[in-house]
Design a protein around this motif. Structure first.
Motif, mmCIF file in Angstrom:
data_model
loop_
_atom_site.group_PDB
_atom_site.id
_atom_site.type_symbol
_atom_site.label_atom_id
_atom_site.label_comp_id
_atom_site.label_asym_id
_atom_site.label_seq_id
_atom_site.Cartn_x
_atom_site.Cartn_y
_atom_site.Cartn_z
ATOM 1 N N HIS A 59 0.831 -1.204 0.000
ATOM 2 C CA HIS A 59 0.000 0.000 0.000
ATOM 3 C C HIS A 59 0.863 1.249 0.000
ATOM 4 O O HIS A 59 1.478 1.599 0.996
ATOM 5 C CB HIS A 59 -0.908 0.003 1.231
ATOM 6 C CG HIS A 59 -1.961 1.062 1.196
ATOM 7 N ND1 HIS A 59 -3.032 1.005 0.336
ATOM 8 C CD2 HIS A 59 -2.116 2.204 1.904
ATOM 9 C CE1 HIS A 59 -3.808 2.062 0.527
ATOM 10 N NE2 HIS A 59 -3.264 2.814 1.466
ATOM 11 N N HIS A 61 0.980 5.478 -1.304
ATOM 12 C CA HIS A 61 0.543 6.684 -2.003
ATOM 13 C C HIS A 61 1.830 7.470 -2.213
ATOM 14 O O HIS A 61 2.311 8.124 -1.279
ATOM 15 C CB HIS A 61 -0.425 7.527 -1.168
ATOM 16 C CG HIS A 61 -1.614 6.779 -0.636
ATOM 17 N ND1 HIS A 61 -2.681 6.464 -1.441
ATOM 18 C CD2 HIS A 61 -1.903 6.306 0.585
ATOM 19 C CE1 HIS A 61 -3.591 5.817 -0.705
ATOM 20 N NE2 HIS A 61 -3.135 5.705 0.523
ATOM 21 N N HIS A 230 -9.609 0.969 1.225
ATOM 22 C CA HIS A 230 -9.385 1.425 2.601
ATOM 23 C C HIS A 230 -10.612 1.042 3.430
ATOM 24 O O HIS A 230 -11.742 1.321 3.035
ATOM 25 C CB HIS A 230 -9.300 2.960 2.670
ATOM 26 C CG HIS A 230 -8.033 3.554 2.141
ATOM 27 N ND1 HIS A 230 -8.023 4.707 1.396
ATOM 28 C CD2 HIS A 230 -6.738 3.196 2.279
ATOM 29 C CE1 HIS A 230 -6.776 5.037 1.104
ATOM 30 N NE2 HIS A 230 -5.973 4.136 1.616
ATOM 31 N N HIS A 267 -5.795 -1.343 6.108
ATOM 32 C CA HIS A 267 -5.937 -0.854 7.487
ATOM 33 C C HIS A 267 -6.796 -1.815 8.312
ATOM 34 O O HIS A 267 -6.295 -2.503 9.168
ATOM 35 C CB HIS A 267 -6.479 0.581 7.573
ATOM 36 C CG HIS A 267 -5.588 1.585 6.934
ATOM 37 N ND1 HIS A 267 -4.288 1.752 7.317
ATOM 38 C CD2 HIS A 267 -5.802 2.456 5.910
ATOM 39 C CE1 HIS A 267 -3.741 2.691 6.565
ATOM 40 N NE2 HIS A 267 -4.625 3.134 5.706
HETATM 41 ZN ZN LIG Z 1 -3.924 4.643 2.067
#
Ligand SMILES: [Zn+2]
Length: 371
Positions: A59, A61, A230, A267
């Motif tokens: 994961h 960004h 998410h 998460h």
């Molecule tokens: Zn994220």
């Protein structure tokens, strides 16, 4: 291309312990020979210590890299951090994003990461105007990974709303495609390469209205492409989802056919027992960041629940997965901030190593890598 031979003093071959004296033959990007308990050939490259398969970062960004070191600003919360993140998102261009991402991915390569899952939602130009090449920013990320020398799964992310019953506004306009059908049309123009695969993502149940979720899920399922989402990173998301839909985010995803063996929930911090059961029975993979919530650096982002307890929660999901399907994929690691994962935290290196290697790769659609 001749086979290159490496000799590892020790290598982790998926067993409970490392194996001594391992000879590896590599042809291009594939391991084609493996022998253990052998003496070191003089012509083999000597790898000292313990050799691991390439790590998968489940994961990323990439543009959040520009925020490193700012998350501990006095008085900051997840929501003020998000404002800082929007400020970065507002100024990036395809060229500057390529530079930022290439440096970020190069740091990953140096840390042993060989594949990144890029959860990509910065799609359009300022004020949401599409670029002439409509996937210019996604293509910049694919090129950045290629030039940094790692594989990428571009998890092109559907992001349609600023919250339950809220329009996108300001920098968020760059994220939106209008509706899921338009998202699918744009994403279908992206092409995979030898080093890049195309997957899908739902930003969150906050950002994709319930009646749009099935379109994204079907796009991924039709192509057997990975689908990430998410999930319940913040308690506020759970509360808003209950207010809007009368159920938890996990239950909403289950009802809209989003969960399944091709899906990874990212998460998954604030889950109910029922949520864990839904994730486990559907074979959904959990991707967790060992420092989010557990460590001080990003404590605002996920609340204060102990990481170890959350790991136990993910284990519960993994155990349920194992008992109900033949899937070997359970948990993927994510970290752009701390690496390698602290094996000592649990005393169970094989489970953690599988999450960081083969399971993580499988979550990103590279089921033949990381072993
Ligand atoms: Zn994220």
């Amino acid at each position: 291309v001749p086979v290159t031979r490496f000799f590892a003093d020790y290598a982790w071959l998926g067993e409970d312990t490392a194996t001594a004296g391992v000879l590896l033959g590599v042809d291009g990007e594939r391991i084609v020979e493996l022998a253990s308990g052998v003496d070191r050939p003089v012509d083999a490259v000597h790898l000292r210590g313990v050799t691991l398969p390439g790590l998968a970062n489940g994961h990323s960004h990439a543009f959040h890299r520009a925020l490193r070191g700012r998350t501990h600003r006095a008085g900051g919360t997840f929501w003020t951090w998000r404002e800082d993140m929007y400020a970065v998102a507002a100024v990036l261009t395809p060229d500057s994003y390529y530079d930022l991402a290439r440096a970020t991915y190069a740091e990953m390569a140096l840390a042993g990461i060989t594949c990144v899952g890029e959860f990509h939602y910065l799609h359009h130009g300022p004020d949401g105007a599409p670029y002439a090449e409509v996937n210019a920013l996604g293509e910049a990320l694919i090129a950045a990974a290629r030039d940094a020398g790692i594989r990428i799964t571009l998890l092109d992310t559907c992001y349609l709303a600023g919250g339950f019953d809220q329009q996108l506004q300001g920098p968020q306009l760059r994220f939106g495609d209008g509706d899921a059908a338009a998202w699918a049309h744009r994403v279908s123009a992206l092409q995979g390469t030898e080093h890049a695969r195309i997957g899908a993502a739902i930003h969150s149940v906050r950002a994709v209205p319930a009646d749009q979720l099935k379109t994204v899920a079907a796009w991924a399922q039709d192509r057997r492409a990975p689908l990430h989402v998410h999930l319940s990173e913040q308690r506020a998301e759970n509360e808003a989802c209950r207010a809007a839909h009368g159920r938890t985010p996990t239950q909403l995803l289950a009802d809209e056919d989003v969960l399944g063996p091709g899906t990874t929930a990212v998460h998954a911090t604030h889950l109910t027992g029922g949520d864990i059961d839904l994730l486990g029975r559907s074979g959904t993979t959990i991707c967790m960041c060992p420092t989010t919530g557990a460590g001080p650096r990003r404590r605002h982002r996920a609340g204060s629940s102990p990481g170890r307890r959350r790991l136990a929660g993910c284990r519960s999901a993994a155990t349920a997965t194992r008992s109900s399907t033949s899937s070997r994929r359970h948990a993927a690691w994510s970290s752009t901030s701390a690496w390698p994962p602290s094996v000592a935290a649990t005393g169970r290196p094989p489970a953690l190593l599988r999450a960081a290697t083969c399971d993580g790769h499988a979550s990103l659609g590279w089921s033949d890598a990381g072993a």
